[in-house]
Enzyme design. Sequence first.
Site, PDB file in Angstrom:
ATOM      1  N   LYS A   6      31.411   0.307  58.268  1.00 33.05           N
ATOM      2  CA  LYS A   6      31.233   1.479  58.098  1.00 33.05           C
ATOM      3  C   LYS A   6      30.558   1.974  56.529  1.00 33.05           C
ATOM      4  O   LYS A   6      29.798   2.892  56.470  1.00 33.05           O
ATOM      5  CB  LYS A   6      32.588   2.489  58.331  1.00 33.05           C
ATOM      6  CG  LYS A   6      32.507   3.805  57.875  1.00 33.05           C
ATOM      7  CD  LYS A   6      31.651   4.838  58.742  1.00 33.05           C
ATOM      8  CE  LYS A   6      31.484   6.184  58.413  1.00 33.05           C
ATOM      9  NZ  LYS A   6      32.666   7.109  58.144  1.00 33.05           N
ATOM     10  N   LEU A   7      31.046   1.249  55.323  1.00 28.11           N
ATOM     11  CA  LEU A   7      30.759   1.536  54.231  1.00 28.11           C
ATOM     12  C   LEU A   7      29.274   1.152  54.018  1.00 28.11           C
ATOM     13  O   LEU A   7      28.558   1.601  53.402  1.00 28.11           O
ATOM     14  CB  LEU A   7      31.776   0.958  53.065  1.00 28.11           C
ATOM     15  CG  LEU A   7      33.048   1.375  53.163  1.00 28.11           C
ATOM     16  CD1 LEU A   7      33.852   0.398  52.051  1.00 28.11           C
ATOM     17  CD2 LEU A   7      33.228   2.703  52.887  1.00 28.11           C
TER      18      LEU A   7
END
Length: 295
Positions: free
Chosen positions: A172-173
Amino acid sequence: METRIGFIGLGVMGTPMALNLARAGTPLLVWSRSSGNYDALRATGAQVAQTPEEVYARCRTVILMLANDVAIDAVLARGTADFSVRARDHVIVNMGTTSAGYSRELGAEIQAAGGRYVEAPVSGSRKPAEAGQLVVMLAGDADDTAAVRELVKPLYRDSFVCGAVPAALTMKLAVNLFLITMVTGLTEATHFAQRHGIDLATFAAVLNAGPMASDVSRVKLDKLTRQDYSVQAAITDVLKNSRLVAEAARGIRIASPLLDVCHDLYRETEDMGLGQDDMVAVLRALERRTDAGSA
């Protein structure tokens, strides 16, 4: 314990996500620190808990869609004797965005208390959440991730199993790094076009017809053209995400020069009192820098 699914956190993203689950027939028990969205959920058949304790008492699986680690710790009563009660024999599903390190530690503590933990962060803002078109990334035990993947099917266009915790949040990052730099670049390009006297409707038509167009760019460009700063992904949330990405980059000593510039711009925009506006309000920081340079 009932077969209801607990859902805690009814913010900009959590409300449409919970609504989509309830509309799909998922028996939900919801709770939020803000009760403003309860009526819509009741209308879809969801039940409303009076306290977070009630959610854990009645639900074996509890989804958390919360803003940060402080909020997660609070609803899990982490650091208190109640934590083991809320974790034991529960599947805790974290759909929010935190650091990978925090998630790893939380998962270990939940497992030590006799519970199970699944990461399930999402890619997408309010409109994809409303349309059930999010992208879900999952990490955890294979059986648990398979069950959660099926459970949250009404929320997503696609889903991906990333491996063991914290692989989903790390993924996600990485996605957020691209999103933040892309939307900031689009905003800067719009500012460039506007200050050169280019008609923004024509500028949008050219970009939307070209190879760089995407669902995100079309939505954000429309907002920029109309000067619509109503929130889909808030400046404050983007600033938080950029900080998490920067910390992850520093943690393994890699450079992130584009992100660092973006982080400064979003911090500047928040300092202007625009933290609850959509991320395209970063245009205001660009305009201020331009005007200061020409003064």
